[in-house]
Scaffold this active site. Structure first.
Site, PDB file in Angstrom:
ATOM      1  N   GLY A   1       0.801  -1.230   0.000  1.00 24.65           N
ATOM      2  CA  GLY A   1       0.000   0.000   0.000  1.00 24.65           C
ATOM      3  C   GLY A   1       0.826   1.268   0.000  1.00 24.65           C
ATOM      4  O   GLY A   1       0.327   2.350   0.315  1.00 24.65           O
TER       5      GLY A   1
ATOM      6  N   LYS B   1       5.525  16.860  -3.431  1.00 24.16           N
ATOM      7  CA  LYS B   1       5.846  17.147  -2.030  1.00 24.16           C
ATOM      8  C   LYS B   1       6.875  18.284  -1.928  1.00 24.16           C
ATOM      9  O   LYS B   1       6.767  19.163  -1.057  1.00 24.16           O
ATOM     10  CB  LYS B   1       6.373  15.882  -1.356  1.00 24.16           C
ATOM     11  CG  LYS B   1       5.280  14.799  -1.285  1.00 24.16           C
ATOM     12  CD  LYS B   1       5.838  13.429  -1.051  1.00 24.16           C
ATOM     13  CE  LYS B   1       4.728  12.395  -1.015  1.00 24.16           C
ATOM     14  NZ  LYS B   1       5.219  11.016  -1.060  1.00 24.16           N
TER      15      LYS B   1
ATOM     16  N   GLY C   1       2.165   4.471   3.764  1.00 21.19           N
ATOM     17  CA  GLY C   1       1.466   3.420   4.517  1.00 21.19           C
ATOM     18  C   GLY C   1       0.259   4.003   5.229  1.00 21.19           C
ATOM     19  O   GLY C   1       0.241   5.179   5.605  1.00 21.19           O
TER      20      GLY C   1
HETATM   21  N1  HSE Z   1       3.204   6.767  -2.976  1.00 21.77           N
HETATM   22  C1  HSE Z   1       3.640   7.607  -1.910  1.00 21.77           C
HETATM   23  C2  HSE Z   1       5.020   7.185  -1.479  1.00 21.77           C
HETATM   24  C3  HSE Z   1       2.677   7.534  -0.767  1.00 21.77           C
HETATM   25  O1  HSE Z   1       5.425   6.077  -1.838  1.00 21.77           O
HETATM   26  O2  HSE Z   1       5.704   7.939  -0.799  1.00 21.77           O
HETATM   27  C4  HSE Z   1       2.924   8.550   0.308  1.00 21.77           C
HETATM   28  O3  HSE Z   1       2.777   9.858  -0.169  1.00 21.77           O
END
Ligand code: HSE
Length: 393
Positions: free
Chosen positions: A180, A198, A295
């Site tokens: 996940g 981000k 997660g």
């Molecule tokens: N897909 C993203 C990651 C989920 O792997 O960091 C968290 O933002």
């Protein structure tokens, strides 16, 4: 909102929604309860009572007893619609949708200011690491020089499995999906889009500068091959996908690129789905934040922390925007890179300022040299799967 029970209306009950449900149930002492959860598919079997669910968004958006809208869905446009309607309706909003936030930062900033309601999104960047709130509250001055680090859990998980356990890329990616961590479309992770969203958010909270995601260059780990892995290992190094933003001559530059990371670097020891953020400021030199970056429960705990902050009327003040001395965004900066390719026609080495190392064999070639970030961003030749790039320290 102090001393009252907060009624939550949640959009989405996927990995993060279920993580939030779990942390909310296991956390004593938070005065919040879920009133409704809006989902897309009513026929999907779900682990909690069906009375929680609705498919009608207005059951949340138009319900005057719902104080906080928690937006945790996957579709960018629908998420923006939900968040902007909720803010216009005077509801506080908590969101984890990094792409939606990064692509609409300026509008969302306006909306929360005009409607005088809090909009919090700590879970959107580095999940469990409270980095946005730290940038907002603690680094409330202009002495911050750089924010850099690992801000994608899936790619860090994949790279860890490749370097530490010799797993193949495909097997490691499958595991990241099964756990996940990965996005529904995992190319967003492996090509570096997710960490770029981000970085765009962190850049605003660190420096007060609005940047559109398309202005920032991202290149992921999708071209990585065994030759690159050997190159790193021979230099007692590993490879990490790093997002970076840094003040430079009154401007600020940013990018997401794979890096060769040596053992002395704090990011070297950030493994699996953990993220790590290094801050550099004038008086404190370096500070390091580490924590799970993906997660359900790790992200759910950041959402819960935002909900809890609303009980104390917390909101982002965006002080760096108000200080009005934001650096301008630039891609005009020199980077030292390793560029691996198969045949000379696949790359344009005339773009380099200088080349200090050159290697050729019957299979792969590489150069180490300096090149401008804008040239890399514009380079169509980087789309060729035979060509890979690593930033060198
Ligand atoms: N897909 C993203 C990651 C989920 O792997 O960091 C968290 O933002």
């Amino acid at each position: 909102m102090e001393n009252k029970i907060i009624n939550l209306g949640i959009f989405g009950f996927g990995c993060v929604g279920q993580g939030l449900y779990e942390v909310l149930n296991r956390t004593k002492g938070i005065n919040a309860r879920i009133k409704k959860i809006c989902i897309k598919d009513p026929n999907k079997s779900r682990p909690i009572d069906s009375s929680y669910f609705t498919t009608d968004k207005n059951e949340i958006l138009e319900d005057p007893t719902i104080d906080v809208v928690v937006e945790l869905i996957n579709e960018t446009e629908a998420a923006f619609e939900i968040v902007s309607t909720a803010l216009r309706n005077g509801k506080a909003v908590v969101s984890a949708s990094k792409r939606m936030i990064a692509e609409n930062l300026a509008s969302l900033y306006q909306l929360q200011a005009e409607n005088k309601v809090p909009f919090l999104y700590e879970a959107s960047s580095c999940a469990s690491i409270p980095i946005i709130r730290n940038l907002e509250e603690y680094y409330d001055n202009d002495l911050l020089n750089a924010v850099e680090g690992i801000c994608n859990g899936s790619t860090n998980y994949i790279l860890t499995k490749i370097f530490e356990e010799n797993l193949s890329f495909e097997t490691a990616l499958q595991q990241a999906q099964d756990l996940g961590f990965a996005e529904t479309d995992p190319t967003l992770d492996i090509e570096g889009y997710d960490p770029k969203f981000k970085i765009v958010i962190l850049l605003l909270h660190a420096f007060g500068t609005f940047v559109k995601p398309e202005e920032v260059f991202n290149f992921g780990i999708h071209h990585l091959n065994d030759f690159d892995i050997q190159f790193a290992k021979q230099r007692n190094s590993t490879i990490k996908l790093i997002g970076h933003c840094r003040r430079n001559n009154g401007n600020v530059f940013a990018f997401v690129l794979p890096h060769l990371v040596k053992e002395h670097n704090l990011l070297y020891d950030v493994y699996n789905e953990y993220n790590g953020i290094l801050l550099e400021s004038a008086f404190t030199d370096k500070q390091f934040f580490v924590g799970k970056g993906a997660g359900g429960t790790a992200t759910g705990s950041a959402v819960l922390s935002d909900i809890s902050a609303l009980l104390y009327n917390y909101r982002y003040e965006y002080k760096k925007i108000k200080q009005n001395n934001q650096p301008a965004f630039t891609n005009d900066v020199k980077l030292k890179v390793y560029l691996r390719y198969k045949t000379p026609d696949q790359v344009d080495l005339t773009e380099f300022f200088s080349i200090e190392e050159k290697y050729e064999s019957s299979t792969w070639r590489y150069v180490v040299g300096s090149i401008n970030l804008q040239k890399l961003k514009d380079a169509a030749w980087l789309k060729n799967k035979d060509v890979n790039l690593l930033v060198l320290e």
